[in-house]
Design an enzyme around this catalytic site. Structure first.
Site, mmCIF file in Angstrom:
data_model
loop_
_atom_site.group_PDB
_atom_site.id
_atom_site.type_symbol
_atom_site.label_atom_id
_atom_site.label_comp_id
_atom_site.label_asym_id
_atom_site.label_seq_id
_atom_site.Cartn_x
_atom_site.Cartn_y
_atom_site.Cartn_z
ATOM 1 N N ARG A 835 0.802 -1.221 0.000
ATOM 2 C CA ARG A 835 0.000 0.000 0.000
ATOM 3 C C ARG A 835 0.835 1.271 0.000
ATOM 4 N NH1 ARG A 835 -4.577 -2.386 4.137
ATOM 5 N NH2 ARG A 835 -5.829 -3.380 2.524
ATOM 6 N N ALA A 986 -4.725 -6.702 9.153
ATOM 7 C CA ALA A 986 -5.240 -5.925 10.283
ATOM 8 C C ALA A 986 -6.251 -6.744 11.081
ATOM 9 C CB ALA A 986 -5.871 -4.625 9.803
#
Length: 1005
Positions: A835, A986
């Site tokens: 990312r 996450a």
């Protein structure tokens, strides 16, 4: 009350002021280009003098390059004395004392107003503001010269006939910069501990007093203005301010002057602490400080405000905005008359307001005729008796996903019931709006309702739906929108109780910890500061990474994956760190068998815990400011990846309905391994876990912010918290506290403070995060002795919506199924990159880029529905065209370039290899119309830094020892993801370490 009109004697000079009203120093930006006094300034101040006991003239710079704003007043040369004399004389002629504020802007001195000169300060640390210039560190000689500059300014003020000076030690200007640990990093006698940081303001005061003594002006006033706190970290805290004030008072001066936006202000550093700072001032003041009068400022518009300020503990009141629009404010206040709070659009000349000031006070200028009509209309509406045609009516507001049906039941004179059909809305995120807004409308019988923080769109949708139903029932919705509501009474109650475990934060980590503790027969309370639980978890795409080889190998590999694995297998062992060499060798052994299968014609998706571990560990590698490679903490990563499947099994046991028909990949994940619920978004996790928690007797207290941990004899034994209505909670624990309050992705100032990786974290950057994530859990933990790690690493989500920052809009699909193009219509990056690398490439290519796909993309679009796609097409979030040429025209990129880009990309999918950017997974081609483009721009997504923990989720102190009774899980922790979190990691993090924290706090003896 007569205190306002009573005389008061100041400190050192023993000067008597005739009443308790002073005019505050407010910048009017109307001096000559060189800082000289203009006639406009003289007229402005003269028209406001007389009844106020003193007029404090705006900040005058003591050195030529110390201006903070255009049109600034100067006292830096003797040539200014003559003009200043006219100003002082005009003020004193009507009986007010004339006090001149003196300052230097330091690092706040923009080169634009100072001949292009670079600003100076205590240290070369830029201010935390947009376009802040890096200041030059002042030499020891410059420091001494600056002190003399302040002395010369006092001398000129005396020669000009002023009755006093106010030393400006506030508003982040130079004197405050020397006192602040953020801007002062010096190691000489002017910086270091608080005593040394106090040296410069004390030296300025001493110099001012020496000049006064030389003139034998015993009645000359010396005041000091201060800002009580700073938001910066490290920054000035109120207790430190009181230390400085004590030193100043001991030296001797006449008054202290708060610099605040409101005289009732509480802490800006700890806003949950509602105690006014003036109360703290009196509680902490020394004997010397108690002898010095203190001036309050901010929000004093009428006599009652002034009386209240004096009642709260100020000795004088300083009025700024009031004097702007009411030159005779003091006269009117002392006569208990109503003072104007706005200026009429035609009053500039009458009020003698210079044009530069008039231009910047537009927020206080009204068209009185239009306002009068408006207020008359409101009065009329409030007097209307509202009646309805009894019955049920269904109307609509507009929420996140289009029309929101609201059914309202009316009697003749009352709203009886409100039912909101939220089935198509963003469930989980907006639930409090659907529950609370209807209740507030019913309780108050009014539409004068505030939107709920974090659910503003859905709140407004409910209000609008009810409003439209009111009109259908023959009522008057406009009148209901202005109907007064009852004031909320602030609670003074304190609730004390004991429980086994307290969990702070109602997101996935907190819910996992709480449910695990409940399964271990512990009593549990969850504190959630927002009206509804869920945090960031309800905002996620729902991808949960875990290697489940037997399930995953049912699915065929897609082009590019085998090449990626061969690169890993070919990595020389000499490049492998010893700590993960064994895991790397195990992975190579597995890959040898996999490649043999490929050679024999078998085609399946390969995955293993070792691959997950190595990808996570190496994927987080970044380089710090010292040029050193930074990795995640290996034992934490090892625990995460090796216990990931336990979490999947645990979630399945709790009723999470995973889609077993596909293996998915999240943006930035590097690999297909994600388990994903059938239900869109992360609300599936929150809802199912919440049900289990309630069924097992766990308590969830919402609208309640944790204030600080209770620490006794080095152990965390509980927590103090405050409900939004003011109720205090003191909860002691038998076992401990789990912090699961999330990161700081919605706190722009904190992001800017720690960030050293991105140039683009500006004040207006968008975030995908819940507004609750402001880092308060980090402050709570650090205050209890915890150490923070990795705070500088902030992850941006490359595919944020350019307007809102939101992630889950547009055609969000696995990256093997779309193409990124820039504003030239060209590919520029491997779509499967991490990312932060994607975000960097986005910024390098103009910020906004486009995801390009064709009609087949609808089959793989996540977290959406055909209705949502059509709505987003109509709103321009998704751009649709029948041909690539038409699409290029609609997004304003070159047609030939875009067509050529798509042609080449389709050939790469056919060949199974991407020679341009080496994309690791090639799925769908872009060939069947209609075609789609979704504009994307990076927004703040995840903060990797936080509280340091061990593999048992225990929070560690600076010595590396576990703090007894304190555990943490989720984004509030640091050390796992290092500089970059892989997509899909996450959720597995919060569920795995949430369970670990819940287990270990339960088993603590």
């Amino acid at each position: 009350m007569t205190k306002l009109i009573n005389e008061i004697q100041l400190g050192l000079s023993q000067t008597t002021l005739k009443n308790r009203i002073v005019m505050a120093p407010m910048t009017i930006q109307s001096a000559f280009f060189d800082g000289g006094v203009t006639q406009e300034m003289v007229d402005y101040y003269a028209s406001r003098s007389g009844d106020p006991s003193a007029i404090i003239v705006e900040s005058a710079f003591v050195e030529n390059y110390g201006r903070a704003f255009p049109g600034a007043l100067g006292i830096n040369t003797d040539s200014k004395i003559e003009g200043l004399k006219k100003l002082a004389t005009a003020i004193k002629a009507k009986g007010s004392k004339a006090i001149l504020q003196i300052y230097h802007a330091g690092r706040m001195a923009s080169g634009e107003f100072n001949g292009g000169h670079q600003p100076i300060s205590a240290s070369p640390v830029a201010a935390l503001r947009d376009n802040a210039e890096m200041p030059l560190e002042m030499t020891a000689e410059q420091v001494e010269a600056m002190i003399d500059n302040f002395g010369q300014a006092v001398n000129r003020a005396i020669l000009a006939g002023f009755d006093g000076v106010e030393i400006h030690g506030a508003n982040t200007y130079l004197i405050q910069q020397f006192f602040s640990p953020h801007s002062n990093r010096r190691t000489d006698k002017w910086g270091g501990d608080i005593e040394k940081r106090s040296a410069f303001p004390l030296a300025v005061l001493a110099q001012a007093k020496q000049v006064v003594a030389e003139h034998q002006k015993t009645d000359f006033i010396i005041g000091y203005r201060f800002s009580p706190e700073e938001l910066e970290e490290p920054g000035i805290r109120f207790e430190e301010t009181m230390y400085l004030l004590d030193k100043l008072a001991t030296s001797g001066l006449d008054y202290f002057h708060f610099s605040m936006g409101s005289y009732t202000r509480n802490s800006i550093v700890n806003p949950e602490d509602k105690e006014p700072l003036i109360s703290k001032f009196h509680a902490l003041k020394s004997e010397n400080v108690a002898k010095i009068p203190v001036i309050g400022v901010g929000g004093i518009a009428q006599r009652k405000d002034a009386d209240d300020a004096l009642e709260q503990g100020y000795d004088l009141v300083s009025v700024g905005k009031g004097f702007l629009v009411e030159p005779t404010w003091a006269t009117k206040a002392m006569n208990d008359e109503v003072c104007a709070e706005f200026a009429d659009i035609a009053q500039q000349q009458e009020l003698m307001i210079p044009t530069p000031l008039w231009d910047i006070m537009d927020y206080m200028i009204v068209d009185s005729a239009a306002e009068a009509l408006k207020h008359q209309r409101i009065k009329e509406l409030q007097s209307i008796e509202i009646k309805f045609e009894p019955g049920k009516y269904t109307a609509y507001g507009y929420g996140h996903n289009g029309k929101l049906p609201v059914t309202v039941n009316f009697s003749e004179d009352k709203i009886i019931d409100i039912i909101v059909d939220s089935s198509k809305e963003s469930d989980g995120i907006a639930n409090p709006a659907f529950e609370r807004i209807p209740k507030q409308i019913l309780d108050g019988q009014t539409l004068n309702i505030d939107a709920i923080s974090g659910a503003t769109v859905s709140s407004q949708a409910v209000i609008d739906g009810v409003s439209n139903a009111v009109d259908l029932a023959g009522g008057n919705s406009e009148a209901l929108r202005y109907k007064a509501r009852e004031a909320v009474e602030w609670s003074t109650e304190t609730i004390e109780e004991t429980v086994d475990v307290v969990v702070v934060g109602g997101g996935g980590a907190g819910l996992s910890a709480a449910l695990t503790a409940l399964d271990n027969n512990q009593s549990v309370i969850i504190l959630e500061k927002f009206p509804a639980i869920g945090g960031n978890t309800v905002r996620t795409g729902g991808w949960v990474n875990a290697a489940e080889a037997e399930w995953q190998k049912q699915f065929p590999a897609i082009p590019g994956e085998a090449d990626y694995l061969r690169e890993i297998a070919d990595t020389p062992e000499s490049e492998i760190d010893q700590e993960y060499l064994a895991d790397f060798r195990a992975l190579k052994d597995q890959l040898e068998n996999y490649f043999l299968d490929l050679d024999s014609g078998k085609n399946y998706l390969f995955d293993s815990t070792e691959l997950h571990l190595i990808q996570t560990y190496l994927g987080g590698k970044r380089t710090n400011l010292n040029g050193e490679s930074v990795y995640g903490q290996y034992d934490l990563v090892h625990t995460l990846t090796n216990r990931a499947m336990e979490s999947i099994d645990w979630l399945t046991e709790k009723g999470i309905d995973f889609n077993r028909s596909m293996v998915d990949i999240a943006v930035g994940a590097l690999w297909r391994r994600a388990h994903k619920p059938n239900r869109p978004k992360g609300v599936e996790f929150v809802e199912k876990l919440q049900k289990h928690i309630i069924a097992k007797g766990g308590r969830i207290i919402t609208d309640t912010s944790a204030d600080d941990l209770i620490v006794e004899n080095g152990q965390v034994t509980g927590i103090n918290a405050t409900h939004s209505n003011g109720t205090k909670y003191k909860i002691t624990t038998n076992k401990g506290v789990v912090l699961a309050s999330g990161g700081f992705g919605a706190n722009t100032k904190m992001l800017q403070k720690y960030n050293n990786y991105w140039d683009e974290i500006a004040d207006d950057i968008k975030t995908t995060n819940s507004p609750a994530l402001v880092g308060d859990g980090l402050a709570i933990g650090e205050k209890a002795g915890a150490v923070l790690v990795g705070m500088e690493y902030i992850q941006l989500m490359p595919i944020g919506d350019p307007k809102s920052g939101a992630l889950l809009t547009g055609l969000i699909v696995p990256p093997e199924n779309f193409v990124f193009v820039n504003q030239q219509g060209k590919r520029f990056v491997n779509e499967c990159e991490s990312r932060d690398k994607l975000s960097k490439s986005f910024f390098d290519n103009g910020g906004v880029v486009y995801m390009i796909a064709d009609e087949e993309i609808r089959k793989t679009a996540a977290n959406t529905s055909p209705e949502t796609i059509e709505r987003e097409i109509s709103e321009g979030i998704i751009i649709k065209a029948d041909t690539i040429e038409e699409l290029a025209q609609k997004i304003n990129v070159p047609q030939d370039e875009l067509c050529d880009t798509i042609r080449r990309y389709n050939s790469y999918v056919d060949d199974g290899r991407d020679p341009e950017f080496h994309k690791g997974a090639l799925g769908l081609k872009v060939e069947h119309g209609p075609f789609y483009a979704t504009p994307r721009k990076p927004s703040v997504h995840h903060t990797m830094g936080g509280l340091k923990i061990d593999t048992n989720a225990r929070v560690l102190d600076k010595q590396g020892e576990a703090i007894p009774g304190l555990y943490a899980a989720g984004e509030v922790t640091g050390g796992i993801h290092a500089g970059n979190r892989l997509g899909g990691n996450a959720l597995i993090d919060i569920f795995t370490y949430g369970r670990i924290a819940g287990d270990n706090v339960s088993n603590r003896s």
